[in-house]
Design an enzyme around this catalytic site. Structure first.
Site, short mmCIF file in Angstrom:
data_model
loop_
_atom_site.label_atom_id
_atom_site.label_comp_id
_atom_site.label_asym_id
_atom_site.label_seq_id
_atom_site.Cartn_x
_atom_site.Cartn_y
_atom_site.Cartn_z
N ASP A 1 0.82 -1.21 0.00
CA ASP A 1 0.00 0.00 0.00
C ASP A 1 0.86 1.26 0.00
O ASP A 1 1.98 1.26 0.52
CB ASP A 1 -0.91 -0.02 1.24
N GLY A 2 0.32 2.33 -0.59
CA GLY A 2 0.98 3.63 -0.54
C GLY A 2 1.54 4.12 -1.87
O GLY A 2 2.20 5.17 -1.92
N GLY B 1 -0.04 5.45 -4.38
CA GLY B 1 -0.66 6.71 -4.78
C GLY B 1 -0.05 7.89 -4.02
O GLY B 1 0.25 8.94 -4.61
N HIS C 1 2.35 3.20 -9.04
CA HIS C 1 2.15 1.75 -9.22
C HIS C 1 3.33 1.14 -9.98
O HIS C 1 3.78 0.04 -9.66
CB HIS C 1 0.85 1.47 -9.97
N THR D 1 -11.14 -6.56 -4.50
CA THR D 1 -12.48 -6.50 -5.11
C THR D 1 -13.04 -5.08 -5.02
O THR D 1 -13.90 -4.71 -5.81
CB THR D 1 -13.43 -7.49 -4.40
N GLU D 2 -12.55 -4.30 -4.06
CA GLU D 2 -13.02 -2.91 -3.91
C GLU D 2 -12.28 -1.96 -4.85
O GLU D 2 -12.77 -0.85 -5.14
CB GLU D 2 -12.82 -2.43 -2.47
N TRP E 1 -11.99 -1.99 -7.89
CA TRP E 1 -12.75 -1.69 -9.13
C TRP E 1 -13.43 -0.33 -9.07
O TRP E 1 -13.77 0.25 -10.09
CB TRP E 1 -13.82 -2.76 -9.38
N ARG F 1 -12.18 2.41 -8.21
CA ARG F 1 -11.27 3.53 -8.54
C ARG F 1 -11.58 4.05 -9.94
O ARG F 1 -12.24 3.37 -10.72
CB ARG F 1 -9.82 3.06 -8.45
N LEU G 1 9.83 -21.09 -4.13
CA LEU G 1 8.92 -20.16 -3.45
C LEU G 1 7.59 -20.14 -4.19
O LEU G 1 7.57 -20.10 -5.43
CB LEU G 1 9.53 -18.75 -3.42
N ARG H 1 -5.09 -1.08 8.93
CA ARG H 1 -6.33 -1.85 8.75
C ARG H 1 -6.09 -3.03 7.82
O ARG H 1 -5.08 -3.11 7.13
CB ARG H 1 -7.48 -0.97 8.26
N GLU I 1 1.09 -12.73 12.81
CA GLU I 1 1.71 -11.55 13.39
C GLU I 1 1.65 -10.45 12.34
O GLU I 1 1.85 -10.72 11.15
CB GLU I 1 3.17 -11.85 13.76
C1 IPE Z 1 -5.60 -2.55 -0.07
O1 IPE Z 1 -5.26 -1.23 -0.18
C2 IPE Z 1 -5.56 -3.21 -1.42
C3 IPE Z 1 -4.24 -3.37 -2.02
C4 IPE Z 1 -3.10 -2.98 -1.52
C5 IPE Z 1 -4.25 -4.06 -3.28
P1 IPE Z 1 -6.32 -0.07 -0.44
O2 IPE Z 1 -5.53 1.17 -0.57
O3 IPE Z 1 -7.21 -0.44 -1.56
O4 IPE Z 1 -7.17 -0.10 0.90
P2 IPE Z 1 -7.90 1.08 1.67
O5 IPE Z 1 -8.85 1.71 0.71
O6 IPE Z 1 -6.85 2.03 2.13
O7 IPE Z 1 -8.57 0.42 2.83
C1 IPE Z 2 -1.66 0.21 -3.31
O1 IPE Z 2 -1.40 1.57 -3.37
C2 IPE Z 2 -1.84 -0.41 -4.68
C3 IPE Z 2 -3.23 -0.78 -4.98
C4 IPE Z 2 -4.24 -0.69 -4.19
C5 IPE Z 2 -3.47 -1.26 -6.33
P1 IPE Z 2 -2.58 2.63 -3.38
O2 IPE Z 2 -2.95 2.88 -4.80
O3 IPE Z 2 -3.68 2.18 -2.51
O4 IPE Z 2 -1.86 3.88 -2.77
P2 IPE Z 2 -2.47 4.92 -1.75
O5 IPE Z 2 -2.99 4.13 -0.58
O6 IPE Z 2 -3.54 5.67 -2.47
O7 IPE Z 2 -1.32 5.80 -1.37
MG MG Z 3 -4.08 2.45 -0.55
#
Ligand code: IPE
Ligand code: IPE
Ligand code: MG
Length: 242
Positions: free
Chosen positions: A21-22, A24, A38, A67-68, A70, A72, A132, A191, A204
Site C-alpha cells: 500500500d501507498g 498513490g 504503481h 475486489t473494492e 474496481w 477507482r 517459493l 487496517r 503476526e
Molecule cells: C488494499 O489497499 C488493497 C491493495 C493494496 C491491493 P487499499 O488502498 O485499496 O485499501 P484502503 O482503501 O486504504 O482500505
Molecule cells: C496500493 O497503493 C496499490 C493498490 C491498491 C493497487 P494505493 O494505490 O492504494 O496507494 P495509496 O494508498 O492511495 O497511497
Molecule cells: Mg491504498
C-alpha cells in the site's frame, strides 16, 4: 540500521503476506500521476521477491488488486490491468528460472479473457517450481473468498456436520498454502482492508511506516526481525504456571 540487523534472524516465517500500500501517496508527494507510483511499486516487488527467495521464505502472498479497487477511476483500473500484463510478459521467464511457482488468488473470471489466458499460462508454466510459491491476490477480497468457499461447499453437497476449519481451508483460494505467519502492510495504514481475513486469524502483523515504492529488501529484513522477536501464543500459555 544496527550492524546485527544486516544478518537474518534464525526464525524465518514460512509464509509472508504483504499488503502493498501507498503507491498513490508516494506518487502524489512527487507530483506524479498515481500510475507512476504503481509502476515504481512493481520495481520494488521485483526486488522484494528476489530477497524473499534468498531469505528462505517459502510462500509469499501479495495483495495487488482488491475486489473494492474496481471502484477507482477507470483510467487507474485500466492502468493496473496493463501493469499486471506487463509484469507477466517481462518477469515470467526470470521468475520461472528462479524457481518461483506462481498462483492466483481471487476471481480470475473478472479479468479480460486475454489477461486470464496470460495468468493461466504463467500458472501452468511454473506449477512444478519448488523454491517459493508466489500467491498473487488480484480481484481478491476476503469476504468474497468466504462466499466462494460457502458456495463451493453447497455445490458439492457437503454435509453441514462435516464443516470444520480444515474443510473451510480446503475451499479457500489459498487451500494449497499454509496460513500466513507474518502479514506486512506498508504505508502506515492500520487496517486489514479485506485481506486474508480467515487465514490471518493468528498471524503476526507489522505496519512499516513506508510507502510500498520505498519498501525493499532491507525493510523486509527488518520486518523479519520484528517477527522473530514476537512470542506467538495462539491463545495458550507458553510456560506452565507455578
Ligand atoms: C488494499 O489497499 C488493497 C491493495 C493494496 C491491493 P487499499 O488502498 O485499496 O485499501 P484502503 O482503501 O486504504 O482500505
Ligand atoms: C496500493 O497503493 C496499490 C493498490 C491498491 C493497487 P494505493 O494505490 O492504494 O496507494 P495509496 O494508498 O492511495 O497511497
Ligand atoms: Mg491504498
Amino acid at each position: 540500521m544496527d550492524q546485527s540487523e544486516q544478518k537474518l534472524p534464525d526464525i524465518i516465517p514460512t509464509h509472508v503476506a504483504i499488503i502493498m500500500d501507498g503507491n498513490g501517496r508516494w506518487a502524489r508527494e512527487r507530483h506524479l500521476p498515481r500510475l507512476a507510483g504503481h509502476r515504481a511499486g512493481v520495481e520494488k516487488l521485483r526486488r522484494v521477491l528476489r530477497a524473499a527467495v534468498e531469505f528462505g521464505i517459502r510462500y509469499l502472498t501479495i495483495y495487488a488488486f482488491s475486489t473494492e479497487n474496481w471502484e477507482r477511476p477507470s483510467r487507474e483500473v485500466r492502468g493496473l490491468m496493463n501493469i499486471l500484463e506487463d509484469v507477466i510478459d517481462r518477469e515470467l521467464a526470470e521468475m520461472h528460472k528462479n524457481g518461483v511457482q506462481l498462483r492466483h488468488i481471487g476471481r480470475l473470471e473478472g479479468l479480460s479473457p486475454e489477461l486470464q489466458e496470460k495468468v493461466r499460462h504463467a500458472i501452468e508454466l511454473t506449477k512444478d517450481n519448488k523454491r517459493l510459491v508466489l500467491n498473487v491476490a488480484w480481484n481478491y477480497g476476503g469476504r468474497d473468498e468466504i462466499i466462494h468457499a460457502i458456495q463451493g461447499m453447497i455445490d458439492d453437497g457437503v454435509d453441514s456436520a462435516d464443516v470444520d476449519e480444515d474443510m473451510v481451508h480446503r475451499y479457500l483460494f489459498t487451500s494449497e498454502s499454509p496460513d500466513p505467519d507474518l502479514v506486512i502492510r506498508t504505508s502506515g495504514e492500520l487496517r486489514v482492508s479485506n485481506f486474508l481475513i480467515w487465514q490471518s486469524a493468528y498471524s503476526e502483523w507489522v505496519f512499516p511506516d513506508t510507502y510500498w515504492p520505498d519498501f525493499g529488501p532491507d525493510q523486509l529484513r527488518e520486518a523479519l526481525w520484528d517477527y522473530a522477536r514476537r512470542e506467538r501464543r495462539f491463545g495458550t500459555v507458553t510456560a506452565p504456571i507455578a
